[in-house]
Design a protein around this motif. Structure first.
Motif, PDB file in Angstrom:
ATOM      1  N   MET A 134       0.817  -1.227  -0.098  1.00  0.00           N
ATOM      2  CA  MET A 134      -0.038  -0.059  -0.021  1.00  0.00           C
ATOM      3  C   MET A 134       0.907   1.342   0.040  1.00  0.00           C
ATOM      4  O   MET A 134       1.837   1.340   0.799  1.00  0.00           O
ATOM      5  CB  MET A 134      -1.033   0.071   1.158  1.00  0.00           C
ATOM      6  N   ARG A 135       0.528   2.146  -1.023  1.00  0.00           N
ATOM      7  CA  ARG A 135       1.085   3.533  -0.879  1.00  0.00           C
ATOM      8  C   ARG A 135       0.318   4.571   0.185  1.00  0.00           C
ATOM      9  O   ARG A 135      -0.782   4.633   0.052  1.00  0.00           O
ATOM     10  CB  ARG A 135       1.099   4.270  -2.283  1.00  0.00           C
ATOM     11  N   LEU A 136       1.268   5.077   0.946  1.00  0.00           N
ATOM     12  CA  LEU A 136       0.667   5.904   2.116  1.00  0.00           C
ATOM     13  C   LEU A 136      -0.008   7.056   1.181  1.00  0.00           C
ATOM     14  O   LEU A 136      -1.036   7.358   1.815  1.00  0.00           O
ATOM     15  CB  LEU A 136       1.813   6.414   2.966  1.00  0.00           C
ATOM     16  N   SER A 137       0.484   7.747   0.240  1.00  0.00           N
ATOM     17  CA  SER A 137      -0.212   8.650  -0.476  1.00  0.00           C
ATOM     18  C   SER A 137      -1.547   8.577  -0.929  1.00  0.00           C
ATOM     19  O   SER A 137      -2.475   9.329  -1.085  1.00  0.00           O
ATOM     20  CB  SER A 137       0.663   9.264  -1.693  1.00  0.00           C
ATOM     21  N   ARG A 138      -1.965   6.995  -1.052  1.00  0.00           N
ATOM     22  CA  ARG A 138      -3.167   6.800  -1.569  1.00  0.00           C
ATOM     23  C   ARG A 138      -4.040   6.022  -0.612  1.00  0.00           C
ATOM     24  O   ARG A 138      -5.226   5.614  -0.864  1.00  0.00           O
ATOM     25  CB  ARG A 138      -2.992   5.753  -2.873  1.00  0.00           C
ATOM     26  N   TYR A 139      -3.541   5.769   0.742  1.00  0.00           N
ATOM     27  CA  TYR A 139      -4.350   5.362   1.843  1.00  0.00           C
ATOM     28  C   TYR A 139      -5.057   6.423   2.442  1.00  0.00           C
ATOM     29  O   TYR A 139      -4.770   7.575   2.526  1.00  0.00           O
ATOM     30  CB  TYR A 139      -3.160   4.681   2.514  1.00  0.00           C
ATOM     31  N   GLY A 154       4.568 -12.617  -0.808  1.00  0.00           N
ATOM     32  CA  GLY A 154       3.351 -12.692   0.144  1.00  0.00           C
ATOM     33  C   GLY A 154       3.058 -11.789   1.293  1.00  0.00           C
ATOM     34  O   GLY A 154       2.277 -12.013   1.958  1.00  0.00           O
ATOM     35  N   LEU A 155       3.929 -10.597   1.390  1.00  0.00           N
ATOM     36  CA  LEU A 155       3.852  -9.884   2.460  1.00  0.00           C
ATOM     37  C   LEU A 155       3.302  -8.491   1.957  1.00  0.00           C
ATOM     38  O   LEU A 155       3.050  -8.158   0.895  1.00  0.00           O
ATOM     39  CB  LEU A 155       5.193  -9.548   2.942  1.00  0.00           C
ATOM     40  N   ASP A 156       2.867  -7.568   2.878  1.00  0.00           N
ATOM     41  CA  ASP A 156       2.073  -6.441   2.884  1.00  0.00           C
ATOM     42  C   ASP A 156       2.695  -5.270   3.465  1.00  0.00           C
ATOM     43  O   ASP A 156       2.512  -4.883   4.594  1.00  0.00           O
ATOM     44  CB  ASP A 156       0.642  -6.903   3.571  1.00  0.00           C
ATOM     45  N   PRO A 157       3.352  -4.502   2.576  1.00  0.00           N
ATOM     46  CA  PRO A 157       4.257  -3.325   3.312  1.00  0.00           C
ATOM     47  C   PRO A 157       3.363  -2.039   3.223  1.00  0.00           C
ATOM     48  O   PRO A 157       2.480  -2.030   2.200  1.00  0.00           O
ATOM     49  CB  PRO A 157       5.434  -3.259   2.504  1.00  0.00           C
ATOM     50  N   LEU A 158       3.784  -1.243   3.958  1.00  0.00           N
ATOM     51  CA  LEU A 158       3.120   0.305   3.616  1.00  0.00           C
ATOM     52  C   LEU A 158       4.382   1.096   3.306  1.00  0.00           C
ATOM     53  O   LEU A 158       5.250   1.139   4.267  1.00  0.00           O
ATOM     54  CB  LEU A 158       2.553   0.443   5.167  1.00  0.00           C
ATOM     55  N   TYR A 159       4.278   1.727   2.240  1.00  0.00           N
ATOM     56  CA  TYR A 159       5.521   2.342   1.547  1.00  0.00           C
ATOM     57  C   TYR A 159       5.116   4.099   1.772  1.00  0.00           C
ATOM     58  O   TYR A 159       3.908   4.578   1.194  1.00  0.00           O
ATOM     59  CB  TYR A 159       5.445   1.926   0.183  1.00  0.00           C
ATOM     60  N   ASP A 160       5.697   4.637   2.582  1.00  0.00           N
ATOM     61  CA  ASP A 160       5.556   6.172   2.991  1.00  0.00           C
ATOM     62  C   ASP A 160       6.175   6.853   1.837  1.00  0.00           C
ATOM     63  O   ASP A 160       7.310   7.193   1.642  1.00  0.00           O
ATOM     64  CB  ASP A 160       6.294   6.387   4.542  1.00  0.00           C
ATOM     65  N   ASP A 161       5.259   7.205   0.693  1.00  0.00           N
ATOM     66  CA  ASP A 161       5.876   7.932  -0.662  1.00  0.00           C
ATOM     67  C   ASP A 161       5.558   9.324  -0.582  1.00  0.00           C
ATOM     68  O   ASP A 161       5.321   9.883  -1.603  1.00  0.00           O
ATOM     69  CB  ASP A 161       5.333   7.030  -1.757  1.00  0.00           C
ATOM     70  N   THR A 162       5.300   9.927   0.564  1.00  0.00           N
ATOM     71  CA  THR A 162       4.520  11.201   0.522  1.00  0.00           C
ATOM     72  C   THR A 162       5.775  12.244   0.652  1.00  0.00           C
ATOM     73  O   THR A 162       6.855  11.531   0.659  1.00  0.00           O
ATOM     74  CB  THR A 162       3.833  11.394   2.098  1.00  0.00           C
ATOM     75  N   GLU A 163       5.501  13.446   0.715  1.00  0.00           N
ATOM     76  CA  GLU A 163       6.671  14.288   0.627  1.00  0.00           C
ATOM     77  C   GLU A 163       6.913  14.967   1.886  1.00  0.00           C
ATOM     78  O   GLU A 163       7.741  15.913   2.109  1.00  0.00           O
ATOM     79  CB  GLU A 163       5.970  15.663  -0.401  1.00  0.00           C
ATOM     80  N   GLU A 164       6.410  14.435   2.864  1.00  0.00           N
ATOM     81  CA  GLU A 164       6.744  14.608   4.255  1.00  0.00           C
ATOM     82  C   GLU A 164       8.221  14.832   4.497  1.00  0.00           C
ATOM     83  O   GLU A 164       8.847  14.086   4.062  1.00  0.00           O
ATOM     84  CB  GLU A 164       5.999  13.885   5.374  1.00  0.00           C
ATOM     85  N   ARG A 165       8.529  15.421   5.559  1.00  0.00           N
ATOM     86  CA  ARG A 165       9.987  15.626   6.413  1.00  0.00           C
ATOM     87  C   ARG A 165      10.261  14.276   6.734  1.00  0.00           C
ATOM     88  O   ARG A 165       9.410  13.638   7.506  1.00  0.00           O
ATOM     89  CB  ARG A 165      10.040  16.748   7.118  1.00  0.00           C
ATOM     90  N   PRO A 166      11.588  13.919   6.639  1.00  0.00           N
ATOM     91  CA  PRO A 166      11.918  12.533   7.415  1.00  0.00           C
ATOM     92  C   PRO A 166      11.530  12.319   8.821  1.00  0.00           C
ATOM     93  O   PRO A 166      10.791  11.411   9.389  1.00  0.00           O
ATOM     94  CB  PRO A 166      13.385  12.586   7.357  1.00  0.00           C
ATOM     95  N   GLY A 167      11.525  13.467   9.766  1.00  0.00           N
ATOM     96  CA  GLY A 167      10.974  13.478  11.045  1.00  0.00           C
ATOM     97  C   GLY A 167       9.439  13.152  11.328  1.00  0.00           C
ATOM     98  O   GLY A 167       9.392  12.108  12.223  1.00  0.00           O
ATOM     99  N   ALA A 168       8.673  13.698  10.344  1.00  0.00           N
ATOM    100  CA  ALA A 168       7.101  13.234  10.444  1.00  0.00           C
ATOM    101  C   ALA A 168       7.042  12.164   9.968  1.00  0.00           C
ATOM    102  O   ALA A 168       6.032  11.297  10.424  1.00  0.00           O
ATOM    103  CB  ALA A 168       6.699  14.631   9.524  1.00  0.00           C
TER     104      ALA A 168
END
Ligand code: ATP
Ligand code: MG
Length: 444
Positions: free
Chosen positions: A1-6, A376-390
């Motif tokens: 799942m892409r975080l930008s679309r979740y 067979g795994l289900d990752p969450l990919y944070d593909d947003t433009e947020e800062r690393p800290g956030a």
């Protein structure tokens, strides 16, 4: 799942209404949203964990030989008049009148309805033993709904019912439930201690509650600390083997462990002082044997081998499916957020791209994502433009047990960082090695 679309509406602020940590984190991580007092919507992240918990329960129930089915949430009051509980149940039962002026109710539990199904279709001892269960919404009009889904009015419950010819057979069903519940909770990363309890409106003499120790628990409990060393682990259980199930029950219930309703100070004081514990706990399940309490008034009988009609021996067995999310968080969190046990985590791993839009980190993140999915795994990919800290703060809050960080500096050396949410420890590995490691952790 892409975080930008979740859909993950995380909150930075701590909601004022939340008094305990699990409620706070469930709101902040965007898992639930209150619809009205004690009634919640399950947002995508919360729903995912709920499903994981449900899957484990289904697997363990079916392993024990119990048959899944589903009954309606709305039930006719007439059935409940037969058992006498329409009047006895009290204010917690939500009573509704339909357009034909018929009394219906939102089921708080389902002994009557399952007994009605049984009596319509089963008439011979040859069809026994029989245990059926469902995972279905329940409603209890709790006077003080609180702590989020921990004490809701609408809540999700696994409820199972056994039908047996004799008390001895019904006690085997009771023992099977105890063993399968212990396995179920352990798979969720929880220690739930079976304790002698009071039967309340379900009725009956033999009953154990399963309690997860937590300071915020609503129950007061007393136990011999030796009980906390017991584990089911990966031992082979043959659920058809009466002696084995009985032995496990004895192993887990021979030590003193009681809720305040059945607590006996004199017995408690016989425990050596250094092992005596009084604490608080969260009730995550309860099993009951109540004999013929429902089968007799409702005429649920079978013909035995001699041709006599006998009322069947029954029990019922509940797990608080939605409450378990709260219990797991109470047992597994830190100051930054939730720490999901691998068995119930909403996503197996988080991928944090430190420089979204950079050709190198984008390609490596996508390669990681694809390779994990391939396994067979289900990752969450944070593909947003947020800062690393956030990005890190969100990952810590939602509590995925493993995080893979992809940054330009590491990539220049051909590595990414794999970090454990629980220990905070991390190591640098190639993309392929990181995928292998995560797959290995999940047995994928
Ligand atoms: P409690 O003592 O907490 O009110 P109970 O003993 O009345 O619970 P049971 O009839 O044993 O509840 O129901 C089975 C399981 O359902 C409980 O062990 C608990 O985990 C869960 N449960 C009961 N009431 C609620 C509720 N209001 N909200 C969430 N879960 C609940
Ligand atoms: Mg109970």
């Amino acid at each position: 799942m892409r975080l930008s679309r979740y859909f993950l509406p995380v909150l930075k602020e701590t909601p004022a209404e939340a008094q305990i940590v699990s409620h706070r984190y469930m709101l902040r991580a965007g898992m639930i949203k209150q619809a009205s007092a004690g009634i919640y919507s399950w947002l995508p992240l919360g729903f995912k964990v709920l499903r994981k918990i449900e899957d484990i329960i289904h697997e363990e129930q079916q392993r024990a030989g119990h048959i899944p089915m589903l009954m309606p949430t709305l039930q006719s009051a007439d059935l409940w008049r037969e058992s006498g509980r329409y009047d006895d149940y009290g204010e917690e039962m939500l009573r509704i009148r339909d357009r034909h002026d018929r009394d219906i109710l939102y089921t708080p539990t389902a002994e009557e309805l399952i007994t009605d199904i049984f009596r319509a279709h089963v008439s011979s001892y040859r069809d026994l033993p029989l245990t059926m269960y469902q995972i279905q919404w329940k409603f209890r009009d709790e006077i003080r709904p609180r702590f989020g889904i921990m004490r809701g009015r609408e809540f999700y419950m696994k409820d199972g019912y056994n039908f047996d010819l004799t008390k001895a057979d019904a006690m085997h069903a009771y023992n099977r439930h105890l063993v399968s519940y212990l396995r179920t909770y352990e798979r969720m990363g929880l220690q739930a201690i079976p304790m002698r309890a009071d039967s309340g409106p379900i009725g009956g003499d033999d009953t154990h509650e399963f309690l997860v120790l937590a300071e915020t628990g609503e129950s007061e409990v007393f136990f011999d600390n030796a009980i906390t060393e017991l584990k089911i682990g990966d031992r082979e259980i043959d659920y058809g083997d009466k002696a084995q199930c009985q032995a496990v029950l004895e192993e887990f219930t021979s030590r003193y462990a009681r809720t305040d309703e059945t607590h006996d100070e004199a017995l408690f004081n016989e425990i050596p002082e250094e092992r005596r514990r009084s604490a608080r706990g969260i009730e995550v399940g309860q099993i009951f044997y109540f004999g013929t309490k429902y089968s007799e008034p409702m005429g649920a009988t079978v013909q035995d081998a001699d041709g006599n009609d006998v009322a069947v021996h029954m029990g019922s067995h509940g797990i608080g499916v939605s409450r378990l999310l709260g219990a797991i968080i109470e047992a597994s969190h830190d100051g930054k957020g939730i720490i999901w046990p691998e068995g119930v985590t909403p996503f197996h791993a988080g991928i944090v791209n430190l420089r979204q839009g950079d050709a190198g980190t984008d390609a490596a993140s996508e390669r990681l994502e694809a390779a994990l999915i391939e396994r067979g795994l289900d990752p969450l990919y944070d593909d947003t433009e947020e800062r690393p800290g956030a990005k890190f703060a969100t990952m810590d809050l939602i509590g995925l047990p493993w995080r893979i960080t992809v940054g330009p500096r590491d990539l220049a050396q051909g590595v990414v960082e794999l970090a454990s949410r629980r220990t905070g420890e991390s190591e640098r590995l190639s993309v392929d090695a990181a995928v292998d490691r995560v797959a290995q952790i999940y047995g994928a």
